[in-house]
Design a protein around this motif. Structure first.
Motif, short mmCIF file in Angstrom:
data_model
loop_
_atom_site.label_atom_id
_atom_site.label_comp_id
_atom_site.label_asym_id
_atom_site.label_seq_id
_atom_site.Cartn_x
_atom_site.Cartn_y
_atom_site.Cartn_z
N ALA A 38 0.95 -1.41 -0.08
CA ALA A 38 -0.10 -0.18 -0.14
C ALA A 38 0.72 1.05 -0.18
CB ALA A 38 -0.81 -0.04 1.08
N GLY A 40 0.56 5.51 0.11
CA GLY A 40 -0.70 6.82 0.34
C GLY A 40 0.37 7.79 -0.07
N ARG A 43 5.11 10.16 1.90
CA ARG A 43 5.84 11.09 2.35
C ARG A 43 7.08 9.88 3.17
NH1 ARG A 43 3.69 14.08 -0.88
NH2 ARG A 43 3.79 16.22 -0.32
N CYS A 44 7.17 8.91 2.87
CA CYS A 44 8.34 7.83 3.89
C CYS A 44 9.24 8.41 3.14
CB CYS A 44 8.08 6.69 4.16
SG CYS A 44 8.04 6.13 2.48
N THR A 105 -1.25 10.23 5.07
CA THR A 105 -2.80 9.70 5.39
C THR A 105 -2.87 8.87 6.53
OG1 THR A 105 -2.13 7.68 4.25
CG2 THR A 105 -2.92 8.92 2.34
N GLY A 108 -1.26 5.85 6.26
CA GLY A 108 0.12 6.13 6.57
C GLY A 108 0.66 6.56 7.99
N SER A 112 3.48 3.84 9.53
CA SER A 112 4.22 4.06 10.32
C SER A 112 4.36 4.31 11.71
CB SER A 112 5.32 5.37 9.97
OG SER A 112 5.14 5.08 8.43
N HIS A 115 5.04 9.91 14.77
CA HIS A 115 4.99 10.54 16.43
C HIS A 115 4.75 12.41 15.85
CE1 HIS A 115 9.32 10.46 14.66
NE2 HIS A 115 9.21 11.54 14.98
N MET A 160 4.88 -0.79 8.96
CA MET A 160 4.95 -0.88 7.69
C MET A 160 4.09 -1.45 6.54
SD MET A 160 7.15 1.40 8.47
CE MET A 160 7.13 1.96 7.55
N ILE A 166 -4.12 -1.34 5.06
CA ILE A 166 -5.75 -0.64 6.60
C ILE A 166 -6.18 -0.07 5.16
CG2 ILE A 166 -5.34 0.75 7.89
CD1 ILE A 166 -2.83 0.49 8.18
N LYS A 349 13.90 15.53 19.26
CA LYS A 349 12.99 15.23 20.07
C LYS A 349 12.81 14.98 21.04
CE LYS A 349 9.44 15.76 15.91
NZ LYS A 349 8.81 15.48 15.02
N TYR A 396 14.67 4.79 12.25
CA TYR A 396 12.90 5.06 11.60
C TYR A 396 12.72 4.30 10.09
CZ TYR A 396 8.36 7.31 11.48
OH TYR A 396 6.92 6.92 11.33
N SER A 398 10.44 4.29 8.47
CA SER A 398 10.00 5.27 7.57
C SER A 398 11.25 6.12 6.90
CB SER A 398 8.61 6.18 8.49
OG SER A 398 7.41 6.51 7.64
C1 LIG Z 1 8.86 16.55 5.90
C2 LIG Z 1 8.27 15.47 6.02
C3 LIG Z 1 8.31 15.64 7.99
C4 LIG Z 1 8.00 14.01 8.91
N1 LIG Z 1 7.94 14.93 10.04
C5 LIG Z 1 7.88 13.34 10.08
C6 LIG Z 1 7.39 13.19 12.16
O1 LIG Z 1 7.80 14.42 12.14
N2 LIG Z 1 7.02 12.12 12.60
C7 LIG Z 1 6.94 11.15 11.88
O2 LIG Z 1 6.73 10.07 12.42
N3 LIG Z 1 6.98 10.73 10.45
C8 LIG Z 1 7.48 12.23 9.79
N4 LIG Z 1 7.36 11.80 8.62
C9 LIG Z 1 7.90 10.21 7.81
C10 LIG Z 1 5.72 10.05 7.60
O3 LIG Z 1 4.67 10.92 8.54
C11 LIG Z 1 5.29 9.01 7.63
O4 LIG Z 1 6.79 8.19 6.40
C12 LIG Z 1 4.28 8.76 7.09
O5 LIG Z 1 3.48 7.20 7.24
C13 LIG Z 1 3.96 8.70 5.24
O6 LIG Z 1 2.56 8.78 5.24
P1 LIG Z 1 2.05 8.81 3.69
O7 LIG Z 1 0.67 8.35 3.67
O8 LIG Z 1 2.81 8.86 2.77
O9 LIG Z 1 2.05 6.96 3.59
P2 LIG Z 1 3.49 6.11 1.97
O10 LIG Z 1 5.00 7.20 2.74
O11 LIG Z 1 2.92 6.48 1.17
O12 LIG Z 1 3.78 4.97 3.11
C14 LIG Z 1 4.39 4.80 4.85
C15 LIG Z 1 4.30 3.23 4.89
O13 LIG Z 1 2.47 3.12 5.42
C16 LIG Z 1 2.65 2.08 4.45
N5 LIG Z 1 0.77 2.94 4.35
C17 LIG Z 1 0.52 3.49 3.79
N6 LIG Z 1 -1.15 3.47 3.81
C18 LIG Z 1 -1.34 2.39 3.73
C19 LIG Z 1 -2.44 1.37 3.80
N7 LIG Z 1 -3.60 2.30 4.58
N8 LIG Z 1 -2.48 -0.02 4.41
C20 LIG Z 1 -1.44 -0.24 5.21
N9 LIG Z 1 0.28 0.42 4.76
C21 LIG Z 1 0.39 1.50 4.82
C22 LIG Z 1 3.28 1.89 3.48
O14 LIG Z 1 3.13 0.55 3.25
C23 LIG Z 1 4.73 2.24 3.80
O15 LIG Z 1 5.65 1.24 3.76
C24 LIG Z 1 8.13 13.03 7.60
C25 LIG Z 1 7.89 13.21 6.28
C26 LIG Z 1 7.54 14.29 6.13
C27 LIG Z 1 8.08 13.94 4.30
#
Ligand SMILES: Cc1cc2nc3c(=O)[nH]c(=O)nc-3n(C[C@H](O)[C@H](O)[C@H](O)COP(=O)(O)OP(=O)(O)OC[C@H]3O[C@@H](n4cnc5c(N)ncnc54)[C@H](O)[C@@H]3O)c2cc1C
Length: 445
Positions: A38, A40, A43-44, A105, A108, A112, A115, A160, A166, A349, A396, A398
């Protein structure tokens, strides 16, 4: 159709077939292709949501229910935090935990177990999740929570995406009186001082520090601690009551193209750090700011990741347990100083206690550093890994795109328990990612 795809750090890049999930009834057929993960909003930073076949959830983004008496919301997993904020902030509700970007999302956030600046006071996202619905290869849709199929629940929070997709997330929003934050910024002239400031500002719900990782001598580790609280309406002297929940919209800029990678070098990073530290003239500054500037300063520049050039960059985020936090951070910053490997954005942090099966946070300090990809970087980060593991910390997932399997296994001592649960719900690794292949998660029996 195949497309070329990467996540936020533009590294690694791969070819993949990307299909969108729109309705729950489509999910079974999307799984038939195997080797799926999957995704989102991507942003990982690394390869966690990359695989040969990717299921994009961003069109599966409805709010299913909301109870205004309790703040309990159930939504489809592809809804973004941005979409939730647009709907709920004007109604006086806020996310219980938010990372440094709102462009992720709900799925996501769970996968992850993200936090925010309030981990020390309110825990990670999973702390506020009541239940999930996950499509698993072995059993189809399974509902899970702390009391029902708790094994699946805990392997999904921070797992992850490896238990399945989900589909629905039920969690609790928190009440706010205004869309503003009462913010306090304090300059710390070195690392010891900023760690003391974290302790003396523990009563603040939110805190984080920006740290200058290239400073040597008596100003080694100089920082700015930023602490905050949701402002009460009684604290908004200069804001009209009809604007309490409607702050002026922020002006957004966009990085239109990739900058040449030469732009970010130790000299430009030192110059930026000096300017940033000098921006606050007084030791302590207190003011009230709209929530977007406090939580999402980087979102104001869309595509800021292009600043690192076409080769991309890496974010290195580790946590060092509280007991040896200062020593571990000193060793890491010393290593960066010796090699002149400065990070443009370095954020510190404090984490509170968290019992995790596979999620990242543990009580201690987490440091996040951005490095442009260049020769020698991976070898340098291997040395940082040794320091982190030596202190009982971990990286981490992610943010990762390069750690070695042994670093993962040592940092996450409950991997075998996690794998047993994966074997049950996703027995043949129909769901897997480039991250799980790289860390051998999908290859260990
Ligand atoms: C500028 C920036 C700042 C950030 N700051 C923080 C922070 O302060 N704290 C923190 O914890 N993270 C932080 N992150 C990381 C970000 O919050 C995580 O990587 C988050 O999981 C990204 O969500 P996404 O929806 O883009 O998922 P993606 O990046 O597409 O996927 C991330 C993970 O989630 C899984 N996933 C996504 N959707 C689903 C679903 N529906 N079902 C099952 N698995 C799924 C994917 O398989 C993957 O393993 C930051 C990222 C950026 C770019």
């Amino acid at each position: 159709m195949k497309s070329v795809i990467s996540n936020w750090s533009n590294y690694p890049v791969r070819e993949a077939e990307l299909v969108s999930l729109r309705k729950e009834c489509e999910i079974e057929s999307l799984f038939k292709r195997g080797d799926v993960i999957a995704r989102g909003m991507g942003r990982c930073y690394g390869d966690a949501s990359l695989a040969p076949h990717i299921i994009s959830t961003t069109r599966y983004n409805s709010i299913l229910s909301f109870d205004p008496a309790t703040g309990v919301i159930e939504c489809q997993s592809g809804i973004s935090l941005n979409e939730l904020l647009e709907v709920f902030v004007p109604r006086g509700w806020f996310l219980p935990v938010t990372p440094g970007t709102k462009f992720i999302t709900a799925g996501g956030a769970v996968a992850s177990d993200v936090h925010g600046k309030n981990h020390h006071s309110e825990g990670a996202f999973s702390n506020h999740v009541l239940s999930l619905e996950v499509y698993t290869p072995a059993f189809g849709v399974v509902r899970c929570s702390r009391d029902e199929k708790a094994d699946l629940f805990w392997a999904t929070c921070g797992g992850m995406g490896l238990t399945g997709v989900i589909l629905k997330v039920k969690f609790k929003l928190k009440r706010i009186e205004s869309a503003y934050i009462r913010q306090k910024q304090i300059k710390a002239s070195n690392l010891s001082e900023v760690l003391d400031l974290f302790e003396s500002h523990k009563s603040f719900t939110y805190s984080m520090a920006w740290i200058d990782c290239l400073k040597k001598g008596k100003h080694f580790g100089r920082s700015i601690l930023i602490a905050g609280e949701h402002a009460k309406t009684s604290e908004l002297k200069r804001i009209r009551p009809d604007k309490y929940l409607f702050p002026a919209r922020k002006f957004e800029l966009s990085m239109p193209f990739h900058l040449p990678s030469l732009v970010l070098n130790p000299y430009s990073i030192k110059a930026f750090n000096a300017l940033y530290y000098a921006k606050n003239l007084r030791k302590t500054t207190e003011n009230v700011v709209p929530y977007e500037g406090f939580f999402y300063p980087l979102d104001a520049i869309l595509h800021w990741n292009r600043m690192y050039g076409r080769r991309g960059f890496l974010q290195y985020q580790c946590v060092i347990p509280l007991k040896t936090g200062k020593k571990g951070l000193t060793e890491i910053l010393n290593k960066i100083n010796q090699k002149g490997m400065g990070s443009f954005l370095a954020v510190l942090k404090q984490f509170g206690k968290q019992e995790s099966l596979i999620a990242f946070p543990m009580e201690g300090y987490t440091l996040a550093l951005d490095f442009p990809i260049r020769n020698g970087l991976f070898e340098f980060l291997d040395r940082l890994d040794e320091i982190v593991l030596g202190h009982g910390g971990r990286l981490y997932l992610s943010k990762d795109s390069r750690m070695k399997p042994e670093v993962f296994l040592k940092g996450y001592p409950r991997v075998s328990e996690f794998l047993q649960i994966i074997n049950q719900y996703n027995p043949n690794f129909t769901v897997k990612s480039d991250l799980s292949d790289r860390l051998l998660i999908s290859k260990i029996n």
